[in-house]
Design a protein around this motif. Structure first.
Motif, mmCIF file in Angstrom:
data_model
loop_
_atom_site.group_PDB
_atom_site.id
_atom_site.type_symbol
_atom_site.label_atom_id
_atom_site.label_comp_id
_atom_site.label_asym_id
_atom_site.label_seq_id
_atom_site.Cartn_x
_atom_site.Cartn_y
_atom_site.Cartn_z
ATOM 1 N N GLN A 80 -26.116 -37.525 13.718
ATOM 2 C CA GLN A 80 -26.789 -36.346 14.236
ATOM 3 C C GLN A 80 -27.204 -35.443 13.074
ATOM 4 N N PRO A 81 -28.288 -34.685 13.242
ATOM 5 C CA PRO A 81 -28.710 -33.773 12.178
ATOM 6 C C PRO A 81 -27.645 -32.710 11.912
ATOM 7 N N ASN A 82 -27.348 -32.504 10.629
ATOM 8 C CA ASN A 82 -26.536 -31.377 10.177
ATOM 9 C C ASN A 82 -25.097 -31.408 10.682
ATOM 10 N N MET A 83 -24.545 -32.599 10.839
ATOM 11 C CA MET A 83 -23.137 -32.725 11.197
ATOM 12 C C MET A 83 -22.425 -33.594 10.178
ATOM 13 N N ARG A 84 -21.241 -33.177 9.803
ATOM 14 C CA ARG A 84 -20.387 -33.992 8.943
ATOM 15 C C ARG A 84 -18.976 -33.960 9.502
ATOM 16 N N VAL A 85 -18.193 -34.960 9.142
ATOM 17 C CA VAL A 85 -16.897 -35.173 9.798
ATOM 18 C C VAL A 85 -15.810 -35.380 8.757
ATOM 19 N N MET A 86 -14.654 -34.768 8.999
ATOM 20 C CA MET A 86 -13.452 -35.009 8.218
ATOM 21 C C MET A 86 -12.389 -35.608 9.131
ATOM 22 N N LEU A 87 -11.806 -36.738 8.724
ATOM 23 C CA LEU A 87 -10.708 -37.345 9.462
ATOM 24 C C LEU A 87 -9.388 -36.846 8.889
ATOM 25 N N THR A 88 -8.484 -36.405 9.746
ATOM 26 C CA THR A 88 -7.176 -35.965 9.246
ATOM 27 C C THR A 88 -6.368 -37.136 8.698
ATOM 28 N N ARG A 89 -6.644 -38.331 9.176
ATOM 29 C CA ARG A 89 -6.114 -39.550 8.557
ATOM 30 C C ARG A 89 -7.156 -40.644 8.757
ATOM 31 N N ARG A 123 -27.459 -24.656 8.513
ATOM 32 C CA ARG A 123 -26.050 -24.715 8.159
ATOM 33 C C ARG A 123 -25.431 -25.996 8.677
ATOM 34 N N MET A 124 -24.668 -26.650 7.831
ATOM 35 C CA MET A 124 -23.950 -27.842 8.247
ATOM 36 C C MET A 124 -22.821 -27.469 9.199
ATOM 37 N N MET A 125 -22.599 -28.304 10.186
ATOM 38 C CA MET A 125 -21.475 -28.126 11.102
ATOM 39 C C MET A 125 -20.414 -29.169 10.752
ATOM 40 N N THR A 126 -19.213 -28.695 10.514
ATOM 41 C CA THR A 126 -18.121 -29.561 10.088
ATOM 42 C C THR A 126 -17.159 -29.772 11.252
ATOM 43 N N ILE A 127 -16.880 -31.037 11.552
ATOM 44 C CA ILE A 127 -16.008 -31.375 12.678
ATOM 45 C C ILE A 127 -14.802 -32.131 12.144
ATOM 46 N N ALA A 128 -13.626 -31.652 12.476
ATOM 47 C CA ALA A 128 -12.384 -32.320 12.094
ATOM 48 C C ALA A 128 -11.938 -33.214 13.244
ATOM 49 N N LEU A 129 -11.870 -34.513 12.979
ATOM 50 C CA LEU A 129 -11.378 -35.470 13.977
ATOM 51 C C LEU A 129 -9.947 -35.841 13.613
ATOM 52 N N ASP A 130 -9.084 -35.816 14.601
ATOM 53 C CA ASP A 130 -7.655 -36.007 14.367
ATOM 54 C C ASP A 130 -7.140 -37.202 15.174
ATOM 55 N N PRO A 131 -7.133 -38.409 14.590
ATOM 56 C CA PRO A 131 -6.510 -39.535 15.297
ATOM 57 C C PRO A 131 -4.995 -39.325 15.337
ATOM 58 N N GLY A 132 -4.434 -39.242 16.526
ATOM 59 C CA GLY A 132 -3.012 -38.928 16.647
ATOM 60 C C GLY A 132 -2.101 -39.997 16.069
ATOM 61 N N ARG A 176 -26.141 -45.397 7.937
ATOM 62 C CA ARG A 176 -26.269 -44.025 8.385
ATOM 63 C C ARG A 176 -27.281 -43.285 7.533
ATOM 64 N N PRO A 177 -28.297 -42.658 8.118
ATOM 65 C CA PRO A 177 -29.228 -41.852 7.317
ATOM 66 C C PRO A 177 -28.525 -40.628 6.751
ATOM 67 N N ASP A 178 -29.164 -39.951 5.805
ATOM 68 C CA ASP A 178 -28.511 -38.840 5.133
ATOM 69 C C ASP A 178 -29.291 -37.528 5.220
ATOM 70 N N PRO A 179 -30.029 -37.277 6.327
ATOM 71 C CA PRO A 179 -30.758 -36.015 6.368
ATOM 72 C C PRO A 179 -29.889 -34.778 6.440
ATOM 73 N N PRO A 180 -28.644 -34.838 6.992
ATOM 74 C CA PRO A 180 -27.875 -33.592 7.089
ATOM 75 C C PRO A 180 -27.681 -32.910 5.747
ATOM 76 N N ARG A 181 -27.257 -33.661 4.728
ATOM 77 C CA ARG A 181 -26.976 -33.036 3.448
ATOM 78 C C ARG A 181 -28.269 -32.527 2.796
ATOM 79 N N VAL A 182 -29.381 -33.255 2.999
ATOM 80 C CA VAL A 182 -30.650 -32.796 2.443
ATOM 81 C C VAL A 182 -31.065 -31.487 3.100
#
Length: 498
Positions: A307-316, A264-273, A245-251
């Motif tokens: 994708q540019p400027n996207m980061r993801v947090m997994l709830t688990r 601005r970074m866009m943060t997406i929370a993904l929730d595997p049920g 995975r390239p790392d341009p979002p954080r740069v």
């Protein structure tokens, strides 16, 4: 002196000899011959261990309610548990072999008969923990359960965890966040000549490349792409065929684009049920919903972070249980711009099929099926097992907050964009976004959707869910839908929460 004659004043058996009198006398005789038998000891039916960074859970499933006491012992750290009304059996002894070497909190467990009718468990710990020990009444397919939840003294912060993984910049952490740990020190580089080449000196193989960034920077021999952009690694040097995975979002977030405008970074929370004690729906071939949705979520995370400027947090990110309120709270802690919960549920009839997208409803479900699914999903806390007495009241209160109309409207826009993309690769259960009272969608300040990727209770769709190609198609469609939503609804500059 002569003794007076013995005079009997009362008959041995007063009154006439009756049938009742004889039965009482017989019962007394039997009790004197046969002692009272002790109550049968409880039986342990199954033992399960769920290690995770958030906490480790140990479950003893048994045929009756158990009385338990526990205490901790320091130097070395141990958790001691005494269970009354229990005798050792092979199932309970098997707990010893279920402790994994990689468990974050448990080193090993010892099991023994402490005294008659009392079993003692001693957990040797890797660090100090805050234990929660509680029982659960039978629910679903489970009988009585005795639960040991071993939490770290300092709770895992989702932003700190993402920083440690290199998925979040320390400079981008919200003001008021808990103190974040310093970056973990890298392993020392092998000894090199005392004379360090100048920064312009070419790097030649096979001598390990010198570190041209501060000491905390990555070693070039590692197979991952370095975070620091000063040392680009040629694509030919990357391992194949695994994608990197390239790392341009954080740069971009730190330095801005070419025009000088900070992106601005866009943060997406993904929730595997589901997860852990809660397997979710189970297909006729034995496919578990919790496994399928985690696999899809990981594919989706990878695609979004390309994708540019996207980061993801997994709830688990593993097989462990997360309460509904904690899922919402995790998303709020990282100030998520979107919350996407992923499921593959079942219905009463195996003929039910198709993908669906749901948002929250303040006025009731839009269909009977939507109401049924919401009620089923909202049972996750009962099945997964939440310690009600110690459950964080602040987290639980999130589920009681009424979401704003604006949040539901934004959720509807996101749902339509995602449903439109899914319709291109899968059959839809219903051609419009549905609404119901899903507890996990009740973040009052985050547009939130729940995606039913397919019905795992349908044999044909179960087979599709197990297919890597279909999982990848679903992840790609959701990614396109999220991009469409952001293109039409660019996020505003977000003030940092305190």
């Amino acid at each position: 002196m002569p003794q007076p004659p013995y005079i009997r004043t009362k008959p041995l058996i007063p009154g006439p000899v009756t049938r009742r009198t004889i039965l009482k006398a017989g019962g007394t005789l039997l009790l004197s011959v046969f002692p009272i038998l002790p109550a049968a000891a409880a039986q342990i039916l199954a033992v399960r261990v769920w290690p995770a960074a958030d906490y480790t859970r140990v479950t003893l499933e048994n045929d009756s309610d158990l009385k338990v006491t526990h205490f901790t012992v320091p130097d070395p750290q141990r958790l001691v548990v005494d269970i009354e009304g229990l005798e050792l059996n092979p199932t309970l002894k098997s707990l010893v072999a279920k402790i994994q070497s990689g468990d974050p909190y448990i080193k090993q467990v010892r099991v023994g008969q402490n005294r008659p009718n009392v079993v003692r468990l001693v957990f040797d710990l890797k660090e100090e923990i805050k234990p929660q020990v509680f029982t659960l009444e039978p629910v679903g397919t489970y009988k009585h359960r005795l639960i040991f939840d071993l939490y770290p003294v300092k709770a895992v912060d989702p932003i700190a965890a993402m920083i440690e993984k290199g998925e979040w910049s320390r400079a981008d952490a919200p003001v008021g966040s808990p103190e974040l740990p310093a970056p973990a020190p890298k392993p020392p580089v092998a000894a090199t000549p005392t004379t360090t080449p100048p920064a312009s000196a070419p790097v030649t193989a096979p001598v390990p490349a010198p570190v041209l960034v501060p000491p905390a920077g990555p070693v070039l021999a590692q197979p991952t792409v370095p975070v620091a952009p000063a040392l680009p690694v040629p694509k030919t040097d990357l391992p194949e065929p695994a994608p990197v995975r390239p790392d341009p979002p954080r740069v971009a977030a730190q330095k801005g684009d070419k025009g000088g405008k900070v992106v601005r970074m866009m943060t997406i929370a993904l929730d595997p049920g589901h997860g852990g004690e809660d397997p979710g729906a189970i297909g006729s071939a034995g496919t578990r919903e919790k496994d399928i949705v985690l696999a899809i979520a990981k594919r989706l995370k990878f695609k979004l972070e390309e994708q540019p400027n996207m980061r993801v947090m997994l709830t688990r990110d593993g097989d462990y249980f997360v309460p509904l309120g904690v899922r919402v709270e995790k998303a709020r802690k990282v100030q998520a711009d979107l919350f996407v919960s992923i499921h593959a549920d079942a219905f009463m009839l195996p003929t039910a099929r198709g993908s669906s997208v749901f948002v929250l409803s303040e006025k009731g479900a839009t269909s009977t099926a939507a109401r049924w699914l919401a009620n089923k999903e909202n049972l996750a806390d009962a099945i997964g097992g939440v310690n009600i007495q110690s459950h964080d009241k602040q987290i639980a209160s999130v589920l009681l907050d009424l979401s704003t109309t604006a949040q539901i409207n934004d959720s509807m826009k996101l749902g339509k964009a995602v449903l439109g993309e899914i319709s291109g690769i899968a059959r839809l259960h219903k051609g419009s976004v549905e609404q119901a009272g899903f507890a996990v969608l009740k973040a009052p300040d985050i547009p939130s959707i729940l995606i039913e990727t397919a019905f795992i209770s349908n044999p044909e769709e179960e087979a599709k869910l197990r297919d890597n190609g279909y999982q990848d198609q679903i992840a790609a469609a959701i990614t396109k839908g999220i991009k469409r939503y952001f293109a039409a609804n660019p996020p505003l500059a977000k003030g940092r929460q305190t």
